[in-house]
Design a protein around this motif. Structure first.
Motif, PDB file in Angstrom:
ATOM      1  N   GLU A  64       3.970  23.071 -89.711  1.00  0.00           N
ATOM      2  CA  GLU A  64       4.365  22.343 -88.502  1.00  0.00           C
ATOM      3  C   GLU A  64       3.977  20.887 -88.661  1.00  0.00           C
ATOM      4  N   GLY A  65       4.944  20.004 -88.484  1.00  0.00           N
ATOM      5  CA  GLY A  65       4.687  18.573 -88.619  1.00  0.00           C
ATOM      6  C   GLY A  65       4.788  18.137 -90.063  1.00  0.00           C
ATOM      7  N   ASP A  66       4.708  16.835 -90.280  1.00  0.00           N
ATOM      8  CA  ASP A  66       4.788  16.286 -91.628  1.00  0.00           C
ATOM      9  C   ASP A  66       3.395  15.896 -92.081  1.00  0.00           C
ATOM     10  N   PRO A  67       2.816  16.629 -93.021  1.00  0.00           N
ATOM     11  CA  PRO A  67       1.457  16.332 -93.447  1.00  0.00           C
ATOM     12  C   PRO A  67       1.313  14.961 -94.095  1.00  0.00           C
ATOM     13  N   ASN A  68       2.423  14.351 -94.504  1.00  0.00           N
ATOM     14  CA  ASN A  68       2.350  13.029 -95.124  1.00  0.00           C
ATOM     15  C   ASN A  68       2.251  11.897 -94.113  1.00  0.00           C
ATOM     16  N   GLU A 116      -6.478  16.220 -96.699  1.00  0.00           N
ATOM     17  CA  GLU A 116      -5.894  16.184 -98.041  1.00  0.00           C
ATOM     18  C   GLU A 116      -5.586  17.584 -98.550  1.00  0.00           C
ATOM     19  N   SER A 117      -6.406  18.559 -98.150  1.00  0.00           N
ATOM     20  CA  SER A 117      -6.186  19.929 -98.627  1.00  0.00           C
ATOM     21  C   SER A 117      -4.828  20.473 -98.167  1.00  0.00           C
ATOM     22  N   VAL A 118      -4.380  20.096 -96.972  1.00  0.00           N
ATOM     23  CA  VAL A 118      -3.076  20.545 -96.478  1.00  0.00           C
ATOM     24  C   VAL A 118      -1.963  19.910 -97.301  1.00  0.00           C
ATOM     25  N   LYS A 119      -2.098  18.612 -97.565  1.00  0.00           N
ATOM     26  CA  LYS A 119      -1.093  17.912 -98.372  1.00  0.00           C
ATOM     27  C   LYS A 119      -1.029  18.509 -99.777  1.00  0.00           C
ATOM     28  N   THR A 120      -2.190  18.743-100.352  1.00  0.00           N
ATOM     29  CA  THR A 120      -2.253  19.319-101.696  1.00  0.00           C
ATOM     30  C   THR A 120      -1.642  20.708-101.713  1.00  0.00           C
ATOM     31  N   THR A 175       2.304  24.456-103.499  1.00  0.00           N
ATOM     32  CA  THR A 175       3.176  25.571-103.148  1.00  0.00           C
ATOM     33  C   THR A 175       4.619  25.288-103.538  1.00  0.00           C
ATOM     34  N   ALA A 176       5.071  24.062-103.276  1.00  0.00           N
ATOM     35  CA  ALA A 176       6.459  23.714-103.569  1.00  0.00           C
ATOM     36  C   ALA A 176       6.705  23.483-105.056  1.00  0.00           C
ATOM     37  N   ILE A 177       5.850  22.700-105.681  1.00  0.00           N
ATOM     38  CA  ILE A 177       6.120  22.282-107.060  1.00  0.00           C
ATOM     39  C   ILE A 177       5.629  23.307-108.078  1.00  0.00           C
TER      40      ILE A 177
END
Length: 159
Positions: free
Chosen positions: A3-7, A13-17, A22-24
């Protein structure tokens, strides 16, 4: 799903990482939503899509070469499987210990079918650590000194 844009949000930082990993690295499609209502709507669409897909491709009337089992077929196959015993699981655990081969694990589980029975046997040696470390080696020729000591440490969660 995030939910939301972590960027753009003050996300740790752990959410962004986690999103990037997960994606890459893991190859999953990370779905982003604007908030709770959007998340709920997205889950609804995904659920309906999954139901439609499986109803179309894997229903009881579908071609017999289908990839997915029906629930009843799945239950029957599971009931046909050999039951795994505590002894089997213990043997698998032992095989994760350094120097323990399948042959050694089976020799140990013949003597002590559970970790509890082995721990009780160690306890009978009244805290004599050297005797405990050598106990399995003294019970069977299949267990060498290194494996006997490693299993002792495994049982008592040392190292």
């Amino acid at each position: 799903m995030v939910e939301g844009d972590p960027n753009t949000v003050d996300a740790p930082e752990s959410v962004k990482t986690a999103c990037c990993t997960t994606a890459i690295l893991e190859g999953f499609d990370v779905q982003r939503t604007t908030g709770y209502a959007d998340t709920e709507k997205k889950y609804g669409h995904l659920t309906r899509s999954i139901i439609d897909y499986y109803s179309t491709h894997f229903s009881a009337g579908a071609d017999s070469s289908r990839l997915c089992l029906t629930y009843d077929e799945f239950v029957k196959r599971c009931s046909d499987l050999k039951k795994v015993t505590v002894k089997d699981v213990f043997a698998l655990q032992l095989m994760q210990v350094h120097l323990v081969t399948e042959e050694v694990a089976l020799a140990v589980t013949r003597l002590y079918p559970t970790v509890l029975s082995l721990a009780q046997a160690y306890s009978m040696l009244d805290g004599d650590r050297r005797a405990q470390e050598k106990m399995l080696m003294n019970k069977t020729d299949l267990v060498k000194a290194g494996a006997s000591e490693a299993i002792f440490k495994f049982v008592w969660a040392e190292g």
